[in-house]
Motif scaffolding. Structure first.
Motif, PDB file in Angstrom:
ATOM      1  N   ALA A   1       0.835  -1.201   0.000  1.00 13.36           N
ATOM      2  CA  ALA A   1       0.000   0.000   0.000  1.00 13.36           C
ATOM      3  C   ALA A   1       0.877   1.260   0.000  1.00 13.36           C
ATOM      4  O   ALA A   1       0.589   2.230  -0.700  1.00 13.36           O
ATOM      5  CB  ALA A   1      -0.935  -0.009   1.196  1.00 13.36           C
ATOM      6  N   LYS A   2       1.962   1.210   0.767  1.00 12.89           N
ATOM      7  CA  LYS A   2       2.872   2.360   0.837  1.00 12.89           C
ATOM      8  C   LYS A   2       3.515   2.615  -0.529  1.00 12.89           C
ATOM      9  O   LYS A   2       3.584   3.754  -0.986  1.00 12.89           O
ATOM     10  CB  LYS A   2       3.946   2.101   1.892  1.00 12.89           C
ATOM     11  CG  LYS A   2       4.942   3.218   2.032  1.00 12.89           C
ATOM     12  CD  LYS A   2       5.995   2.874   3.064  1.00 12.89           C
ATOM     13  CE  LYS A   2       7.071   3.927   3.065  1.00 12.89           C
ATOM     14  NZ  LYS A   2       8.211   3.573   3.853  1.00 12.89           N
ATOM     15  N   GLU A   3       3.965   1.546  -1.182  1.00  9.41           N
ATOM     16  CA  GLU A   3       4.581   1.695  -2.513  1.00  9.41           C
ATOM     17  C   GLU A   3       3.558   2.188  -3.539  1.00  9.41           C
ATOM     18  O   GLU A   3       3.881   3.019  -4.380  1.00  9.41           O
ATOM     19  CB  GLU A   3       5.181   0.364  -2.961  1.00  9.41           C
ATOM     20  CG  GLU A   3       6.389  -0.057  -2.148  1.00  9.41           C
ATOM     21  CD  GLU A   3       6.789  -1.511  -2.396  1.00  9.41           C
ATOM     22  OE1 GLU A   3       7.982  -1.807  -2.185  1.00  9.41           O
ATOM     23  OE2 GLU A   3       5.928  -2.333  -2.782  1.00  9.41           O
TER      24      GLU A   3
ATOM     25  N   GLN B   1       1.636   6.360  -7.099  1.00  7.40           N
ATOM     26  CA  GLN B   1       0.551   7.186  -7.634  1.00  7.40           C
ATOM     27  C   GLN B   1       0.805   8.666  -7.385  1.00  7.40           C
ATOM     28  O   GLN B   1       0.519   9.495  -8.235  1.00  7.40           O
ATOM     29  CB  GLN B   1      -0.786   6.758  -7.049  1.00  7.40           C
ATOM     30  CG  GLN B   1      -1.246   5.446  -7.612  1.00  7.40           C
ATOM     31  CD  GLN B   1      -2.637   5.092  -7.158  1.00  7.40           C
ATOM     32  OE1 GLN B   1      -2.952   5.208  -5.986  1.00  7.40           O
ATOM     33  NE2 GLN B   1      -3.444   4.663  -8.102  1.00  7.40           N
ATOM     34  N   LEU B   2       1.337   8.984  -6.222  1.00  9.49           N
ATOM     35  CA  LEU B   2       1.650  10.371  -5.909  1.00  9.49           C
ATOM     36  C   LEU B   2       2.702  10.916  -6.874  1.00  9.49           C
ATOM     37  O   LEU B   2       2.567  12.029  -7.384  1.00  9.49           O
ATOM     38  CB  LEU B   2       2.132  10.473  -4.462  1.00  9.49           C
ATOM     39  CG  LEU B   2       2.093  11.841  -3.828  1.00  9.49           C
ATOM     40  CD1 LEU B   2       0.702  12.422  -3.841  1.00  9.49           C
ATOM     41  CD2 LEU B   2       2.591  11.751  -2.397  1.00  9.49           C
ATOM     42  N   ASN B   3       3.722  10.124  -7.145  1.00  6.73           N
ATOM     43  CA  ASN B   3       4.757  10.540  -8.103  1.00  6.73           C
ATOM     44  C   ASN B   3       4.191  10.704  -9.507  1.00  6.73           C
ATOM     45  O   ASN B   3       4.572  11.622 -10.236  1.00  6.73           O
ATOM     46  CB  ASN B   3       5.914   9.541  -8.108  1.00  6.73           C
ATOM     47  CG  ASN B   3       6.749   9.630  -6.858  1.00  6.73           C
ATOM     48  OD1 ASN B   3       6.862  10.678  -6.230  1.00  6.73           O
ATOM     49  ND2 ASN B   3       7.331   8.515  -6.458  1.00  6.73           N
TER      50      ASN B   3
ATOM     51  N   GLU C   1      -2.954   2.949  14.031  1.00  5.99           N
ATOM     52  CA  GLU C   1      -3.195   2.339  12.729  1.00  5.99           C
ATOM     53  C   GLU C   1      -1.990   2.510  11.823  1.00  5.99           C
ATOM     54  O   GLU C   1      -1.181   3.406  11.994  1.00  5.99           O
ATOM     55  CB  GLU C   1      -4.393   3.004  12.036  1.00  5.99           C
ATOM     56  CG  GLU C   1      -5.716   2.691  12.670  1.00  5.99           C
ATOM     57  CD  GLU C   1      -6.864   3.201  11.827  1.00  5.99           C
ATOM     58  OE1 GLU C   1      -6.705   3.339  10.602  1.00  5.99           O
ATOM     59  OE2 GLU C   1      -7.922   3.459  12.401  1.00  5.99           O
ATOM     60  N   GLU C   2      -1.950   1.677  10.819  1.00  4.72           N
ATOM     61  CA  GLU C   2      -0.967   1.816   9.749  1.00  4.72           C
ATOM     62  C   GLU C   2      -1.657   2.533   8.605  1.00  4.72           C
ATOM     63  O   GLU C   2      -2.834   2.318   8.349  1.00  4.72           O
ATOM     64  CB  GLU C   2      -0.525   0.428   9.261  1.00  4.72           C
ATOM     65  CG  GLU C   2       0.287  -0.356  10.248  1.00  4.72           C
ATOM     66  CD  GLU C   2       1.758   0.023  10.222  1.00  4.72           C
ATOM     67  OE1 GLU C   2       2.253   0.450   9.171  1.00  4.72           O
ATOM     68  OE2 GLU C   2       2.395  -0.121  11.270  1.00  4.72           O
ATOM     69  N   GLY C   3      -0.977   3.380   7.923  1.00 10.18           N
ATOM     70  CA  GLY C   3      -1.501   3.952   6.696  1.00 10.18           C
ATOM     71  C   GLY C   3      -2.440   5.123   6.855  1.00 10.18           C
ATOM     72  O   GLY C   3      -3.640   4.980   6.778  1.00 10.18           O
TER      73      GLY C   3
ATOM     74  N   THR D   1      -7.967   5.626   1.483  1.00  8.62           N
ATOM     75  CA  THR D   1      -8.880   6.598   0.868  1.00  8.62           C
ATOM     76  C   THR D   1      -8.104   7.545  -0.032  1.00  8.62           C
ATOM     77  O   THR D   1      -8.554   7.869  -1.131  1.00  8.62           O
ATOM     78  CB  THR D   1      -9.649   7.384   1.951  1.00  8.62           C
ATOM     79  OG1 THR D   1     -10.240   6.464   2.870  1.00  8.62           O
ATOM     80  CG2 THR D   1     -10.737   8.243   1.327  1.00  8.62           C
ATOM     81  N   PHE D   2      -6.927   7.968   0.406  1.00  2.36           N
ATOM     82  CA  PHE D   2      -6.087   8.840  -0.418  1.00  2.36           C
ATOM     83  C   PHE D   2      -5.730   8.130  -1.733  1.00  2.36           C
ATOM     84  O   PHE D   2      -5.730   8.748  -2.799  1.00  2.36           O
ATOM     85  CB  PHE D   2      -4.810   9.232   0.330  1.00  2.36           C
ATOM     86  CG  PHE D   2      -4.937  10.491   1.152  1.00  2.36           C
ATOM     87  CD1 PHE D   2      -4.127  11.576   0.910  1.00  2.36           C
ATOM     88  CD2 PHE D   2      -5.865  10.591   2.185  1.00  2.36           C
ATOM     89  CE1 PHE D   2      -4.224  12.745   1.658  1.00  2.36           C
ATOM     90  CE2 PHE D   2      -5.975  11.738   2.941  1.00  2.36           C
ATOM     91  CZ  PHE D   2      -5.155  12.827   2.682  1.00  2.36           C
ATOM     92  N   ILE D   3      -5.434   6.834  -1.651  1.00  2.00           N
ATOM     93  CA  ILE D   3      -5.100   6.072  -2.859  1.00  2.00           C
ATOM     94  C   ILE D   3      -6.272   6.085  -3.830  1.00  2.00           C
ATOM     95  O   ILE D   3      -6.093   6.267  -5.037  1.00  2.00           O
ATOM     96  CB  ILE D   3      -4.667   4.632  -2.497  1.00  2.00           C
ATOM     97  CG1 ILE D   3      -3.274   4.648  -1.854  1.00  2.00           C
ATOM     98  CG2 ILE D   3      -4.671   3.732  -3.730  1.00  2.00           C
ATOM     99  CD1 ILE D   3      -2.839   3.316  -1.251  1.00  2.00           C
ATOM    100  N   LYS D   4      -7.492   5.917  -3.311  1.00  2.12           N
ATOM    101  CA  LYS D   4      -8.679   5.952  -4.175  1.00  2.12           C
ATOM    102  C   LYS D   4      -8.823   7.307  -4.862  1.00  2.12           C
ATOM    103  O   LYS D   4      -9.202   7.383  -6.037  1.00  2.12           O
ATOM    104  CB  LYS D   4      -9.941   5.627  -3.380  1.00  2.12           C
ATOM    105  CG  LYS D   4     -10.009   4.176  -2.939  1.00  2.12           C
ATOM    106  CD  LYS D   4     -11.226   3.920  -2.067  1.00  2.12           C
ATOM    107  CE  LYS D   4     -11.213   2.492  -1.546  1.00  2.12           C
ATOM    108  NZ  LYS D   4     -12.316   2.218  -0.627  1.00  2.12           N
ATOM    109  N   VAL D   5      -8.531   8.381  -4.142  1.00  2.00           N
ATOM    110  CA  VAL D   5      -8.589   9.720  -4.734  1.00  2.00           C
ATOM    111  C   VAL D   5      -7.540   9.843  -5.835  1.00  2.00           C
ATOM    112  O   VAL D   5      -7.822  10.347  -6.926  1.00  2.00           O
ATOM    113  CB  VAL D   5      -8.390  10.822  -3.674  1.00  2.00           C
ATOM    114  CG1 VAL D   5      -8.296  12.198  -4.317  1.00  2.00           C
ATOM    115  CG2 VAL D   5      -9.511  10.790  -2.642  1.00  2.00           C
ATOM    116  N   LEU D   6      -6.334   9.371  -5.566  1.00  2.00           N
ATOM    117  CA  LEU D   6      -5.260   9.432  -6.562  1.00  2.00           C
ATOM    118  C   LEU D   6      -5.584   8.582  -7.786  1.00  2.00           C
ATOM    119  O   LEU D   6      -5.273   8.962  -8.914  1.00  2.00           O
ATOM    120  CB  LEU D   6      -3.934   8.995  -5.936  1.00  2.00           C
ATOM    121  CG  LEU D   6      -3.414   9.871  -4.784  1.00  2.00           C
ATOM    122  CD1 LEU D   6      -2.151   9.274  -4.187  1.00  2.00           C
ATOM    123  CD2 LEU D   6      -3.201  11.303  -5.210  1.00  2.00           C
TER     124      LEU D   6
END
Length: 171
Positions: A4-6, A11-13, A75-77, A95-100
């Motif tokens: 999830a972190k990767e 996605q952020l990059n 929590e993690e993440g 949730t941030f990943i879903k937005v990205l």
């Protein structure tokens, strides 16, 4: 398989290099709380929470973001979208990943709105359909624990529990 972190970092990059952000001169930087700094970080979040707890004049949005942040302590993440020193959105990294992932759906709004507003609009839409569980452990400070507290994510009244913790170091 990507963690999830990767996935979050990747996605952020990807969106950081998008032409729309480049044209709008929007810079995205990822900062991480190092494990060695975690305790002092959470102590500061708890202090901010307790300071704002009984201040009627404290900004409600800021109170909610601090409360959300504190609920992620065990929590993690989690992630914070900030503009300079001001936290705009605090949430789970999932949730941030879903937005990205939906960036191509909302990136065209960045000309009409600023990045934070476009991000927050997509984030809010996702939160309407996502389930969540919010746990908040409040350190007891004589007479300062509130009787009722609203969930910082959905604003329903939270169930109240008392948590105890024992930390022992050394032999």
């Amino acid at each position: 398989m990507e963690s999830a972190k990767e996935k979050f970092e990747s996605q952020l990059n990807d969106i950081a290099g998008d032409q729309i952000l480049q044209t709008a001169k929007i810079t995205i930087k990822l900062y991480q709380v190092a494990k060695s700094e975690a305790e002092s970080f959470w102590n500061r979040v708890e202090s901010m929470f307790l300071l704002n707890l009984n201040q009627e004049k404290a900004d409600l949005a800021s109170k909610q973001e601090i409360q959300k942040m504190l609920s992620y302590k065990n929590e993690e993440g989690w992630a914070i979208l900030s503009k300079g020193p001001v936290a705009m959105i605090t949430g789970r990294s999932s949730t941030f990943i879903k937005v990205l992932e939906k960036f191509t759906n909302w990136k065209d709004k960045i000309g009409k709105k600023n990045f934070e507003e476009a991000f927050k609009e997509c984030y809010s839409e996702i939160m309407k359909s996502d389930s969540h569980c919010c746990r908040l452990d409040i350190p007891f400070v004589a007479g300062k624990a509130p009787e009722r507290m609203k969930c910082a994510e959905c604003e329903r009244i939270m169930e109240m529990f008392i948590s105890y913790k024992c930390c022992r170091e050394g032999g």
